[in-house]
Design a protein around this motif. Structure first.
Motif, PDB file in Angstrom:
ATOM      1  N   TRP A  83       0.795  -1.234   0.000  1.00 60.98           N
ATOM      2  CA  TRP A  83       0.000   0.000   0.000  1.00 60.98           C
ATOM      3  C   TRP A  83       0.827   1.285   0.000  1.00 60.98           C
ATOM      4  O   TRP A  83       0.301   2.361  -0.283  1.00 60.98           O
ATOM      5  CB  TRP A  83      -0.937  -0.001   1.221  1.00 60.98           C
ATOM      6  N   GLY A  84       2.094   1.186   0.322  1.00 58.09           N
ATOM      7  CA  GLY A  84       2.933   2.386   0.359  1.00 58.09           C
ATOM      8  C   GLY A  84       2.996   3.122  -0.965  1.00 58.09           C
ATOM      9  O   GLY A  84       2.771   4.349  -1.011  1.00 58.09           O
ATOM     10  N   PRO A  85       3.299   2.442  -2.078  1.00 54.53           N
ATOM     11  CA  PRO A  85       3.340   3.145  -3.373  1.00 54.53           C
ATOM     12  C   PRO A  85       2.024   3.808  -3.752  1.00 54.53           C
ATOM     13  O   PRO A  85       2.009   4.905  -4.309  1.00 54.53           O
ATOM     14  CB  PRO A  85       3.712   2.026  -4.358  1.00 54.53           C
ATOM     15  N   VAL A  86       0.908   3.143  -3.423  1.00 60.98           N
ATOM     16  CA  VAL A  86      -0.399   3.717  -3.743  1.00 60.98           C
ATOM     17  C   VAL A  86      -0.647   4.986  -2.935  1.00 60.98           C
ATOM     18  O   VAL A  86      -1.062   6.019  -3.454  1.00 60.98           O
ATOM     19  CB  VAL A  86      -1.521   2.689  -3.487  1.00 60.98           C
ATOM     20  N   LEU A  87      -0.354   4.906  -1.608  1.00 58.65           N
ATOM     21  CA  LEU A  87      -0.565   6.071  -0.751  1.00 58.65           C
ATOM     22  C   LEU A  87       0.365   7.219  -1.143  1.00 58.65           C
ATOM     23  O   LEU A  87      -0.038   8.385  -1.145  1.00 58.65           O
ATOM     24  CB  LEU A  87      -0.343   5.686   0.715  1.00 58.65           C
ATOM     25  N   LEU A  88       1.609   6.890  -1.472  1.00 61.05           N
ATOM     26  CA  LEU A  88       2.548   7.926  -1.903  1.00 61.05           C
ATOM     27  C   LEU A  88       2.089   8.572  -3.215  1.00 61.05           C
ATOM     28  O   LEU A  88       2.225   9.779  -3.408  1.00 61.05           O
ATOM     29  CB  LEU A  88       3.948   7.329  -2.066  1.00 61.05           C
ATOM     30  N   THR A  89       1.536   7.755  -4.119  1.00 60.39           N
ATOM     31  CA  THR A  89       1.027   8.294  -5.383  1.00 60.39           C
ATOM     32  C   THR A  89      -0.130   9.243  -5.150  1.00 60.39           C
ATOM     33  O   THR A  89      -0.188  10.338  -5.739  1.00 60.39           O
ATOM     34  CB  THR A  89       0.577   7.138  -6.295  1.00 60.39           C
ATOM     35  N   LEU A  90      -1.071   8.852  -4.280  1.00 66.73           N
ATOM     36  CA  LEU A  90      -2.209   9.719  -3.986  1.00 66.73           C
ATOM     37  C   LEU A  90      -1.754  11.013  -3.310  1.00 66.73           C
ATOM     38  O   LEU A  90      -2.269  12.100  -3.612  1.00 66.73           O
ATOM     39  CB  LEU A  90      -3.215   8.977  -3.099  1.00 66.73           C
ATOM     40  N   LEU A  91      -0.782  10.902  -2.390  1.00 66.44           N
ATOM     41  CA  LEU A  91      -0.265  12.094  -1.718  1.00 66.44           C
ATOM     42  C   LEU A  91       0.428  13.023  -2.714  1.00 66.44           C
ATOM     43  O   LEU A  91       0.229  14.249  -2.689  1.00 66.44           O
ATOM     44  CB  LEU A  91       0.705  11.684  -0.609  1.00 66.44           C
ATOM     45  N   ALA A  92       1.248  12.440  -3.601  1.00 67.33           N
ATOM     46  CA  ALA A  92       1.931  13.246  -4.615  1.00 67.33           C
ATOM     47  C   ALA A  92       0.928  13.913  -5.549  1.00 67.33           C
ATOM     48  O   ALA A  92       1.100  15.076  -5.951  1.00 67.33           O
ATOM     49  CB  ALA A  92       2.899  12.371  -5.415  1.00 67.33           C
ATOM     50  N   PHE A  93      -0.142  13.177  -5.897  1.00 69.96           N
ATOM     51  CA  PHE A  93      -1.168  13.744  -6.772  1.00 69.96           C
ATOM     52  C   PHE A  93      -1.855  14.936  -6.109  1.00 69.96           C
ATOM     53  O   PHE A  93      -2.110  15.966  -6.749  1.00 69.96           O
ATOM     54  CB  PHE A  93      -2.200  12.668  -7.121  1.00 69.96           C
ATOM     55  N   MET A  94      -2.159  14.814  -4.822  1.00 75.62           N
ATOM     56  CA  MET A  94      -2.807  15.909  -4.102  1.00 75.62           C
ATOM     57  C   MET A  94      -1.900  17.132  -4.053  1.00 75.62           C
ATOM     58  O   MET A  94      -2.339  18.268  -4.249  1.00 75.62           O
ATOM     59  CB  MET A  94      -3.182  15.460  -2.692  1.00 75.62           C
ATOM     60  N   ILE A  95      -0.608  16.910  -3.796  1.00 71.03           N
ATOM     61  CA  ILE A  95       0.339  18.025  -3.738  1.00 71.03           C
ATOM     62  C   ILE A  95       0.479  18.684  -5.107  1.00 71.03           C
ATOM     63  O   ILE A  95       0.458  19.919  -5.235  1.00 71.03           O
ATOM     64  CB  ILE A  95       1.712  17.540  -3.232  1.00 71.03           C
ATOM     65  N   MET A  96       0.586  17.872  -6.168  1.00 71.77           N
ATOM     66  CA  MET A  96       0.708  18.414  -7.519  1.00 71.77           C
ATOM     67  C   MET A  96      -0.543  19.190  -7.925  1.00 71.77           C
ATOM     68  O   MET A  96      -0.455  20.241  -8.572  1.00 71.77           O
ATOM     69  CB  MET A  96       0.976  17.275  -8.509  1.00 71.77           C
TER      70      MET A  96
END
Length: 407
Positions: A83-96
């Motif tokens: 789940w780490g890559p998925v959560l990191l992707t969602l977090l990066a998407f929100m920041i972007m």
């Protein structure tokens, strides 16, 4: 040890695949990599459906792996790898997305949408840009009413909400006839405005009346481009919406609605009242239909206390038009009681352009009575009209039930 390594690698691979599909899908929805392949709506829908199916399968697989890891008491790392890559992707998407929104807001503030009205007062047929677009028949003064949207139009003429100091000339297409086959490129010097209206009070009062809308200088102005044979003159004019003007009812901002009644046979193409330009309507009446009141009247806004004579300047629709001028003293409203039983609404001044070249005026104030009814306070017309106005005076445009106040 070898077993844990296998679990880690499988969990990480599943997490990376899930994150990759998630990122690609979110990017498609936000237009990050919308290429020509996806320009067809059917192709885009098909690809999104496939991605949704693949993502659903990967998420189900991730849940199954998570349950299996829990059942076999796998290390915490295994869950993080899934789940780490998925959560990191969602977090990066929100920041972007937040960064993109901030950049868009900053760009919009420095490059606001600009409204323009272009008026042809030359004796030629003109085009603003490409010959097949924005054609102006030389027999009509009205040109183009348009909005320059930030990001889709070249905004080289503007710096923020005002004209750029470097905007010194314009290249347009010109022709002695209405045919684009005989056009030539004509470069005309630009005469910029010397001053801009102070809109700070209007912005503050309108903002105070609405929790959702804050006007800007750009949203309250329209730029008028007047094309002559040897120059282009650009002036800003106050451009209030209905809600903007309502927010200014009864407040200490001297905004006046100007009503124009043209009783002359010639059309008025350019008008200034109290040193302020007004944007005239796009339609004027035909000469054989002088009683069409809807087209013979016009209203716009200026900022004036009306305590001194106002200077009225205008040009007719004709080749090489000349300025005509009149100093107009607006009749004052009758004295009101110290505690009136009404609440002020809009303030209006009516200008009547008579056939002898003189300009008469009339002042009207619209109020709301304590009973909820509308009332009007109206002065006489001075100087008196040489002939009755075809569309009547200020008070004639109201229904009989509107209260006519004497004080």
């Amino acid at each position: 040890m070898e077993k844990n390594k296998t679990i880690y690698m499988g969990s990480l691979l599943l997490g990376i695949c899930t994150a990759g599909v998630t990122l690609f899908g979110l990017g498609l929805l936000n237009g990050w990599w919308l290429q020509s392949t996806f320009n067809d709506l059917s192709n885009l829908v098909f690809i999104l459906m496939v991605l949704a199916l693949v993502l659903a399968i990967l998420l189900i697989a991730a849940l199954i792996v998570t349950v299996a890891n829990l059942k076999h008491h796998a290390p915490v790392k295994a869950h993080l790898y899934v789940w780490g890559p998925v959560l990191l992707t969602l977090l990066a998407f929100m920041i972007m997305s937040e960064i993109k929104a901030s950049k868009k807001e900053a760009f919009g503030q420095s490059h606001p949408n600009i409204q323009e009205l272009h008026i042809n007062l030359s004796s030629k047929t003109l085009w603003i840009t490409e010959p097949e677009e924005n054609v102006l028949d030389k027999s009509s003064y009205e040109f183009v009413n348009t909005i320059r949207y930030a990001g889709s139009d070249r905004m080289l003429a503007y710096s923020g909400s005002r004209l750029s100091a470097s905007f010194k000339d314009m290249s347009i297409y010109s022709s002695e006839t209405e045919s684009a086959d005989h056009r030539v490129v004509l470069t005309l010097p630009v005469v910029q405005p010397q001053t801009y209206p102070d809109l700070s009070k209007i912005i503050r009062k309108v903002s105070e009346s609405s929790a959702y809308y804050t006007p800007t200088e750009a949203s309250l102005l329209i730029y008028l481009y007047y094309y002559y044979n040897d120059r282009v003159e650009v002036v800003p004019a106050l451009n209030l919406s209905g809600s903007d003007s309502m927010a200014l009812w009864g407040v200490d901002v001297p905004v006046v609605q100007v009503h124009l009644a043209n009783l002359q046979p010639q059309r008025i193409a350019r008008l200034e009242v109290d040193h302020q330009a007004l944007a005239l309507p796009t339609v004027w009446p035909e000469e054989n239909n002088p009683n069409e009141c809807r087209d013979r009247t016009f209203s716009g806004f200026i900022m004036s206390p009306l305590t001194a004579p106002i200077r009225v300047r205008w040009q007719f629709e004709e080749p090489n038009p000349q300025w005509h001028e009149a100093m107009v003293t607006t009749p004052q409203l009758p004295a009101q009681k110290s505690k009136p039983d009404w609440k002020a609404r809009e303030t209006e001044v009516f200008l009547y352009f008579q056939k002898d070249g003189s300009v008469s005026s009339q002042w009207q104030q619209v109020v709301t009575l304590k009973s909820g009814k509308l009332g009007i306070r109206t002065t006489e017309i001075l100087p008196q009209l040489l002939a009755p106005a075809p569309c009547g005076a200020a008070e004639d445009n109201w229904a009989d039930e509107v209260v006519r106040l004497k004080q």
